[in-house]
Design an enzyme around this catalytic site. Structure first.
Site, PDB file in Angstrom:
ATOM      1  N   ASP A  57       0.864  -1.180   0.000  1.00 35.31           N
ATOM      2  CA  ASP A  57       0.000   0.000   0.000  1.00 35.31           C
ATOM      3  C   ASP A  57       0.895   1.223   0.000  1.00 35.31           C
ATOM      4  O   ASP A  57       1.892   1.290   0.735  1.00 35.31           O
ATOM      5  CB  ASP A  57      -0.955   0.025   1.196  1.00 35.31           C
ATOM      6  CG  ASP A  57      -2.172   0.896   0.884  1.00 35.31           C
ATOM      7  OD1 ASP A  57      -2.958   0.512   0.003  1.00 35.31           O
ATOM      8  OD2 ASP A  57      -2.318   1.978   1.494  1.00 35.31           O
TER       9      ASP A  57
ATOM     10  N   PHE B  35       3.747   5.724 -13.469  1.00 34.23           N
ATOM     11  CA  PHE B  35       2.288   5.736 -13.343  1.00 34.23           C
ATOM     12  C   PHE B  35       1.907   6.629 -12.167  1.00 34.23           C
ATOM     13  O   PHE B  35       2.774   7.163 -11.471  1.00 34.23           O
ATOM     14  CB  PHE B  35       1.747   4.309 -13.151  1.00 34.23           C
ATOM     15  CG  PHE B  35       2.124   3.667 -11.839  1.00 34.23           C
ATOM     16  CD1 PHE B  35       3.377   3.108 -11.657  1.00 34.23           C
ATOM     17  CD2 PHE B  35       1.224   3.629 -10.778  1.00 34.23           C
ATOM     18  CE1 PHE B  35       3.725   2.519 -10.448  1.00 34.23           C
ATOM     19  CE2 PHE B  35       1.559   3.043  -9.568  1.00 34.23           C
ATOM     20  CZ  PHE B  35       2.815   2.487  -9.399  1.00 34.23           C
TER      21      PHE B  35
ATOM     22  N   ASP C  69       3.741   9.857 -10.629  1.00 34.24           N
ATOM     23  CA  ASP C  69       5.134   9.957 -11.092  1.00 34.24           C
ATOM     24  C   ASP C  69       5.421  11.217 -11.926  1.00 34.24           C
ATOM     25  O   ASP C  69       6.512  11.786 -11.800  1.00 34.24           O
ATOM     26  CB  ASP C  69       5.525   8.710 -11.908  1.00 34.24           C
ATOM     27  CG  ASP C  69       5.845   7.515 -11.015  1.00 34.24           C
ATOM     28  OD1 ASP C  69       6.031   7.714  -9.805  1.00 34.24           O
ATOM     29  OD2 ASP C  69       5.902   6.392 -11.538  1.00 34.24           O
TER      30      ASP C  69
HETATM   31  P1  ITT Z   1      -3.676  -2.277  -5.182  1.00 34.71           P
HETATM   32  O1  ITT Z   1      -4.321  -1.800  -3.906  1.00 34.71           O
HETATM   33  O2  ITT Z   1      -4.502  -3.250  -5.938  1.00 34.71           O
HETATM   34  O3  ITT Z   1      -2.252  -2.736  -4.964  1.00 34.71           O
HETATM   35  P2  ITT Z   1      -3.868   0.523  -5.922  1.00 34.71           P
HETATM   36  O4  ITT Z   1      -3.587   1.271  -7.189  1.00 34.71           O
HETATM   37  O5  ITT Z   1      -5.227   0.672  -5.305  1.00 34.71           O
HETATM   38  O6  ITT Z   1      -3.536  -1.022  -6.186  1.00 34.71           O
HETATM   39  P3  ITT Z   1      -2.741   1.797  -3.600  1.00 34.71           P
HETATM   40  O7  ITT Z   1      -3.960   1.644  -2.787  1.00 34.71           O
HETATM   41  O8  ITT Z   1      -1.425   1.536  -2.948  1.00 34.71           O
HETATM   42  O9  ITT Z   1      -2.750   0.875  -4.888  1.00 34.71           O
HETATM   43  O10 ITT Z   1      -2.865   3.218  -4.256  1.00 34.71           O
HETATM   44  C1  ITT Z   1      -1.932   4.098  -4.294  1.00 34.71           C
HETATM   45  C2  ITT Z   1      -2.128   5.053  -5.455  1.00 34.71           C
HETATM   46  O11 ITT Z   1      -0.974   5.870  -5.353  1.00 34.71           O
HETATM   47  C3  ITT Z   1      -2.052   4.385  -6.829  1.00 34.71           C
HETATM   48  O12 ITT Z   1      -3.293   4.157  -7.399  1.00 34.71           O
HETATM   49  C4  ITT Z   1      -1.256   5.417  -7.630  1.00 34.71           C
HETATM   50  O13 ITT Z   1      -2.114   6.430  -8.101  1.00 34.71           O
HETATM   51  C5  ITT Z   1      -0.352   5.998  -6.580  1.00 34.71           C
HETATM   52  N1  ITT Z   1       0.948   5.316  -6.573  1.00 34.71           N
HETATM   53  C6  ITT Z   1       1.287   4.143  -5.979  1.00 34.71           C
HETATM   54  N2  ITT Z   1       2.570   3.844  -6.217  1.00 34.71           N
HETATM   55  C7  ITT Z   1       3.059   4.839  -6.991  1.00 34.71           C
HETATM   56  C8  ITT Z   1       4.307   5.107  -7.584  1.00 34.71           C
HETATM   57  O14 ITT Z   1       5.336   4.268  -7.473  1.00 34.71           O
HETATM   58  N3  ITT Z   1       4.431   6.219  -8.287  1.00 34.71           N
HETATM   59  C9  ITT Z   1       3.407   7.081  -8.440  1.00 34.71           C
HETATM   60  N4  ITT Z   1       2.193   6.904  -7.934  1.00 34.71           N
HETATM   61  C10 ITT Z   1       2.010   5.789  -7.208  1.00 34.71           C
END
Ligand code: ITT
Length: 193
Positions: free
Chosen positions: A69, A149, A152
């Protein structure tokens, strides 16, 4: 070789995980095991959500697994979007919607400090372990870069001159919150063998 299921529906995260772990670990996706249900994510903290996602998949499959997360925490926005990073601009929003909302809220603000925090919860042989990675940086005035993504295109990590979206994947992974958390997990697993 240790094989783990990655409890994520985010294919960008999956690709980064596979790039970071290389041939040190077998990382299986939910698609690989034919699992396609929603994973609940209702906790008020990043760590709580990482634990909830990993436990959910462990309870459904009984297999070793982990979840990630991640949140972007912006100082001038009192830590927002934080745990709400995925749906900051509302249910069903795109990455671009989230980025635009952040840029709008930061219009005219000089304090651009922010950090990404990633918490990984691993469930291995029925036991739960947590690893955290963090990278500090700044929010840009405009998006730039084509790779990566999420947020970023508007995040420049400290000591760098381009956004995560403007650098090759190996560079992002070498600096990033996720890269740091994953390396802690790999180190932990390597000591078990
Ligand atoms: P899962 O829960 O299925 O893993 P999710 O996209 O819902 O996928 P998160 O709850 O961790 O994941 O959401 C975090 C959000 O933050 C994600 O949708 C991205 O928009 C952003 N995010 C996560 N990692 C990132 C990264 O490495 N670089 C940029 N944005 C990121």
């Amino acid at each position: 070789m240790i094989s783990l299921i990655f409890a994520t529906n985010n294919l960008h995260k999956l690709r980064e995980l596979q790039e970071i772990t290389g041939n040190t670990l077998t990382v299986k996706s939910l698609a690989d095991i034919g699992f396609d249900s929603e994973i609940p994510e209702t906790q008020p903290t990043i760590e709580g959500n990482a634990r909830q996602k990993a436990r959910f998949i462990y309870e459904k499959t009984g297999m070793d697994c982990f979840a990630d997360d991640t949140g972007l925490e912006i100082s001038a926005l009192e830590g927002r979007p934080g745990v709400y990073s995925a749906r900051y601009a509302g249910e069903g929003c795109s990455f671009a919607d989230n980025v635009n909302k952040v840029l709008k809220e930061m219009q005219g603000l000089d304090d651009r400090r922010a950090c990404f925090r990633c918490v990984i919860c691993l469930i291995y042989k029925g036991n739960e372990f947590v690893f955290e990675g963090r990278i500090d940086g700044e929010i840009t005035l405009d998006p730039s870069g084509e790779d990566g993504f999420g947020y970023d295109p508007v995040f420049i990590p400290e000591g760098q001159s381009q956004t995560f979206a403007g650098m090759p994947a190996y560079l992002k992974n070498g600096l990033s919150h996720r890269g740091r958390a994953v390396h802690k997990m790999l180190q932990f697993l390597s000591r078990l063998e």
